[in-house]
Design a protein around this motif. Structure first.
Motif, PDB file in Angstrom:
ATOM      1  N   ILE A  36      26.770   0.166 -12.433  1.00 48.22           N
ATOM      2  CA  ILE A  36      27.502   1.406 -12.680  1.00 48.22           C
ATOM      3  C   ILE A  36      27.251   1.893 -14.103  1.00 48.22           C
ATOM      4  CG2 ILE A  36      29.810   2.415 -12.883  1.00 48.22           C
ATOM      5  CD1 ILE A  36      30.701   0.599 -10.612  1.00 48.22           C
ATOM      6  N   GLU A  37      27.295   0.982 -15.069  1.00 56.82           N
ATOM      7  CA  GLU A  37      27.094   1.370 -16.465  1.00 56.82           C
ATOM      8  C   GLU A  37      25.670   1.872 -16.704  1.00 56.82           C
ATOM      9  OE1 GLU A  37      30.332  -1.672 -18.511  1.00 56.82           O
ATOM     10  OE2 GLU A  37      28.247  -2.293 -18.283  1.00 56.82           O
ATOM     11  N   LEU A  38      24.680   1.193 -16.122  1.00 56.81           N
ATOM     12  CA  LEU A  38      23.297   1.642 -16.286  1.00 56.81           C
ATOM     13  C   LEU A  38      23.083   3.004 -15.659  1.00 56.81           C
ATOM     14  CD1 LEU A  38      21.303  -1.652 -15.616  1.00 56.81           C
ATOM     15  CD2 LEU A  38      21.325  -0.347 -17.738  1.00 56.81           C
ATOM     16  N   PHE A  39      23.679   3.245 -14.480  1.00 55.56           N
ATOM     17  CA  PHE A  39      23.535   4.547 -13.840  1.00 55.56           C
ATOM     18  C   PHE A  39      24.177   5.632 -14.701  1.00 55.56           C
ATOM     19  CE2 PHE A  39      24.098   8.000 -10.881  1.00 55.56           C
ATOM     20  CZ  PHE A  39      22.970   7.925 -10.084  1.00 55.56           C
ATOM     21  N   ALA A  40      25.314   5.321 -15.325  1.00 52.20           N
ATOM     22  CA  ALA A  40      25.968   6.291 -16.201  1.00 52.20           C
ATOM     23  C   ALA A  40      25.107   6.603 -17.416  1.00 52.20           C
ATOM     24  CB  ALA A  40      27.332   5.759 -16.643  1.00 52.20           C
ATOM     25  N   VAL A  41      24.451   5.566 -17.974  1.00 50.71           N
ATOM     26  CA  VAL A  41      23.582   5.771 -19.138  1.00 50.71           C
ATOM     27  C   VAL A  41      22.414   6.675 -18.770  1.00 50.71           C
ATOM     28  CG1 VAL A  41      21.980   4.629 -20.718  1.00 50.71           C
ATOM     29  CG2 VAL A  41      24.225   3.619 -20.278  1.00 50.71           C
ATOM     30  N   VAL A  42      21.769   6.389 -17.649  1.00 47.52           N
ATOM     31  CA  VAL A  42      20.578   7.143 -17.253  1.00 47.52           C
ATOM     32  C   VAL A  42      20.929   8.567 -16.832  1.00 47.52           C
ATOM     33  CG1 VAL A  42      18.719   7.267 -15.551  1.00 47.52           C
ATOM     34  CG2 VAL A  42      19.293   5.077 -16.607  1.00 47.52           C
ATOM     35  N   SER A  43      22.012   8.728 -16.076  1.00 48.25           N
ATOM     36  CA  SER A  43      22.358  10.042 -15.521  1.00 48.25           C
ATOM     37  C   SER A  43      23.192  10.896 -16.462  1.00 48.25           C
ATOM     38  CB  SER A  43      23.131   9.870 -14.210  1.00 48.25           C
ATOM     39  OG  SER A  43      24.413   9.291 -14.461  1.00 48.25           O
ATOM     40  N   GLY A  44      23.912  10.230 -17.392  1.00 50.92           N
ATOM     41  CA  GLY A  44      24.850  10.968 -18.230  1.00 50.92           C
ATOM     42  C   GLY A  44      26.175  11.240 -17.555  1.00 50.92           C
ATOM     43  N   ASP A  45      26.367  10.744 -16.332  1.00 58.07           N
ATOM     44  CA  ASP A  45      27.615  10.956 -15.604  1.00 58.07           C
ATOM     45  C   ASP A  45      28.635   9.904 -16.048  1.00 58.07           C
ATOM     46  OD1 ASP A  45      29.713  11.234 -13.854  1.00 58.07           O
ATOM     47  OD2 ASP A  45      28.490  11.261 -12.034  1.00 58.07           O
ATOM     48  N   VAL A  46      29.533  10.285 -16.939  1.00 62.50           N
ATOM     49  CA  VAL A  46      30.523   9.355 -17.487  1.00 62.50           C
ATOM     50  C   VAL A  46      31.922   9.663 -16.937  1.00 62.50           C
ATOM     51  CG1 VAL A  46      29.227   8.840 -19.582  1.00 62.50           C
ATOM     52  CG2 VAL A  46      30.768  10.818 -19.560  1.00 62.50           C
ATOM     53  N   ASN A  47      31.970  10.152 -15.719  1.00 64.46           N
ATOM     54  CA  ASN A  47      33.243  10.376 -15.043  1.00 64.46           C
ATOM     55  C   ASN A  47      34.092   9.099 -15.133  1.00 64.46           C
ATOM     56  OD1 ASN A  47      35.307  10.620 -13.098  1.00 64.46           O
ATOM     57  ND2 ASN A  47      34.021  11.870 -11.743  1.00 64.46           N
ATOM     58  N   PRO A  48      35.328   9.178 -15.631  1.00 62.01           N
ATOM     59  CA  PRO A  48      36.139   7.960 -15.781  1.00 62.01           C
ATOM     60  C   PRO A  48      36.441   7.256 -14.469  1.00 62.01           C
ATOM     61  CG  PRO A  48      37.450   9.947 -16.189  1.00 62.01           C
ATOM     62  CD  PRO A  48      36.014  10.375 -16.148  1.00 62.01           C
ATOM     63  N   ALA A  49      36.243   7.923 -13.340  1.00 66.09           N
ATOM     64  CA  ALA A  49      36.437   7.257 -12.056  1.00 66.09           C
ATOM     65  C   ALA A  49      35.468   6.090 -11.883  1.00 66.09           C
ATOM     66  CB  ALA A  49      36.254   8.246 -10.912  1.00 66.09           C
ATOM     67  N   HIS A  50      34.356   6.128 -12.642  1.00 64.52           N
ATOM     68  CA  HIS A  50      33.355   5.081 -12.545  1.00 64.52           C
ATOM     69  C   HIS A  50      33.430   4.077 -13.694  1.00 64.52           C
ATOM     70  CE1 HIS A  50      31.822   7.780  -9.539  1.00 64.52           C
ATOM     71  NE2 HIS A  50      31.454   8.692 -10.433  1.00 64.52           N
ATOM     72  N   LEU A  51      34.030   4.461 -14.799  1.00 68.51           N
ATOM     73  CA  LEU A  51      33.905   3.654 -16.015  1.00 68.51           C
ATOM     74  C   LEU A  51      35.230   3.235 -16.644  1.00 68.51           C
ATOM     75  CD1 LEU A  51      31.086   5.847 -17.604  1.00 68.51           C
ATOM     76  CD2 LEU A  51      30.766   3.611 -16.548  1.00 68.51           C
ATOM     77  N   ASP A  52      36.324   3.853 -16.272  1.00 68.28           N
ATOM     78  CA  ASP A  52      37.625   3.591 -16.904  1.00 68.28           C
ATOM     79  C   ASP A  52      38.580   3.013 -15.857  1.00 68.28           C
ATOM     80  OD1 ASP A  52      40.145   3.680 -18.040  1.00 68.28           O
ATOM     81  OD2 ASP A  52      39.841   5.626 -19.014  1.00 68.28           O
ATOM     82  N   PRO A  53      38.753   1.682 -15.831  1.00 75.02           N
ATOM     83  CA  PRO A  53      39.603   1.069 -14.797  1.00 75.02           C
ATOM     84  C   PRO A  53      41.038   1.599 -14.796  1.00 75.02           C
ATOM     85  CG  PRO A  53      38.286  -0.601 -15.895  1.00 75.02           C
ATOM     86  CD  PRO A  53      38.096   0.666 -16.673  1.00 75.02           C
ATOM     87  N   ALA A  54      41.598   1.856 -15.983  1.00 76.38           N
ATOM     88  CA  ALA A  54      42.979   2.335 -16.039  1.00 76.38           C
ATOM     89  C   ALA A  54      43.098   3.705 -15.372  1.00 76.38           C
ATOM     90  CB  ALA A  54      43.449   2.402 -17.490  1.00 76.38           C
TER      91      ALA A  54
END
Length: 423
Positions: A36-54
């Protein structure tokens, strides 16, 4: 026909003529937090639904989920590497996202050829991604142009990727700019360093000695995408100043300099130190030592946010090495200059180091009398029974230039298989 991906197998395609309706191919992947983190880095998609557990706990899926197009990328992987494989041209994709994919889910991606059209070698594939419970998570179709010619290629080795939880990778040199002085050919220590620094993302400028050296150096610079490939003979007045003048016209900063240059007149180098001429000693000091001091002075105004100055030395500076002769005292002066400049430039955030490789067979070293004997003896004495290569020196240069070494300065660092600790 059913194809399953093997990491070790070569990549082989299926041409349009070889394809038959009903052919399938698949791959299986387990989703990890790292994916998930690598996909966010490559795509630039930092939607918190993917990266922020809280945050993710409060949204519709009550937990972190994969990016939808992570699954789409798996479809692309099957089509591009298996069925049809290399030479396939993507024409269109229709996907429906049926269920969320969570960390730990085992996803099997399968494509099945539904239809072939002779026009433009068009193929329609049904696409299905299922989790470990057999539940569809993504369904859809893909339209591609299948390859006309057979392709079998080795499977490329992917680079290692490191993720840093607390900010940028300190070893990442993207955005840094540096000058490399001393490349003579592909065996040069300076080239080993340049290659390592470029591989880490740095932008480089390099120099070559003269017109005779340019055909050997310019192709190396072009292979490294160097912004500047400039002439510089340190024996000529104004040559070094000309290089820095050119750099200051197009670069607003300089992050590092590598000085890998040594010279002494042959008659002085091959004789006893007590017999060397005043002019030979002075020339050896100017080219091999004082030029580094001059580089530091010229680089200082461009290192507005700090930087790193590197030079190359040899253990003959501290102990007597047969046939090293005049270069011993010269390298001793160079190492002393490193310590004094580190003290003087430290308040400006400029770090200064000398890298001390053991004997390495380079063009410059070939001028030392009986150097092949020195190489063999040094390798026999080294605890690792192996001397450094230019790539080893490049690895150390990369570290010293990086932010990981931001609190290190004024050092002379051996990279010689431990040979420096042996008598």
């Amino acid at each position: 026909m059913n194809i399953a991906m093997s990491a070790a197998a070569p990549i082989e395609n299926r041409t349009f003529d070889e394809l038959a309706v009903g052919d399938t191919a698949s791959l299986t992947r387990t989703l990890s937090k790292r994916d998930i983190e690598l996909f966010a880095v490559v795509s630039g998609d930092v939607n918190p639904a993917h990266l922020d557990p809280a945050y993710a706990e409060t949204d519709a899926f009550h937990g972190v989920i994969a990016h939808g197009m992570w699954g789409g990328a798996l479809v692309s992987a099957v089509l591009g590497t298996q069925l049809p494989g290399p030479g396939t041209i993507y024409l269109g994709q229709d996907l429906r996202f049926r269920r969320p994919v969570r960390i730990g889910d085992v996803i099997t991606t399968r494509v099945t050829l539904r239809e072939k059209r002779e026009a433009h070698r068009t193929c329609i594939f049904d696409c299905l991604l299922e989790n470990q419970r057999g539940e569809p998570v993504i369904t859809g179709t893909a339209e591609v142009m299948a390859p006309a010619e057979k392709v079998i290629r080795p499977r490329p080795a992917l680079p290692a990727v490191t993720l840093h939880e607390n900010g940028p990778d300190p070893f990442d040199l993207r955005g840094k700019r540096g000058l490399i002085v001393g490349i003579a050919n592909e065996h040069s220590i300076a080239f080993g360093c340049a290659r390592a620094l470029r591989d880490a993302g740095a932008d480089l400028a390099i120099t070559y000695l003269n017109d005779k050296a340019e055909p050997h150096v310019r192709p190396l610079g072009e292979s490294l995408d160097c912004a500047h490939i400039l002439p510089c003979d340190l024996r000529e007045a104004g040559a070094l100043e000309g290089v820095f003048g050119r750099l200051s016209q197009s670069w607003d900063k300089l992050d590092f300099v590598l000085h890998s240059v040594a010279f002494a007149p042959r008659e002085d180098l091959h004789g006893r130190v007590v017999d060397c001429s005043a002019s030979g000693f002075a020339q050896a000091m100017e080219v091999s030592c004082h030029s580094f001091v001059r580089m530091a002075r010229l680089a200082e105004p461009l290192m507005k946010d700090g930087g790193t100055l590197l030079t190359v030395t040899f253990y003959g500076s501290a102990r007597v090495v047969d046939h090293y002769n005049l270069m011993g005292p010269v390298k001793a002066a160079l190492e002393s200059a490193v310590r004094y400049m580190a003290s003087e430039l430290g308040p400006k955030g400029i770090r200064v180091h000398a890298i001390s490789p053991g004997p390495i067979k380079t063009r410059a070293a070939s001028g030392i009398d009986r150097f092949d004997e020195l190489l063999a003896q040094a390798a026999a004495r080294a605890p690792q029974r192996h001397l450094a290569e230019i790539s080893d020196v490049g690895g150390l240069a990369h570290f010293l230039v990086s932010d990981a070494a931001r609190r290190i300065t004024g050092t002379v660092i051996p990279v010689d298989g431990g040979q420096h600790i042996s008598a």
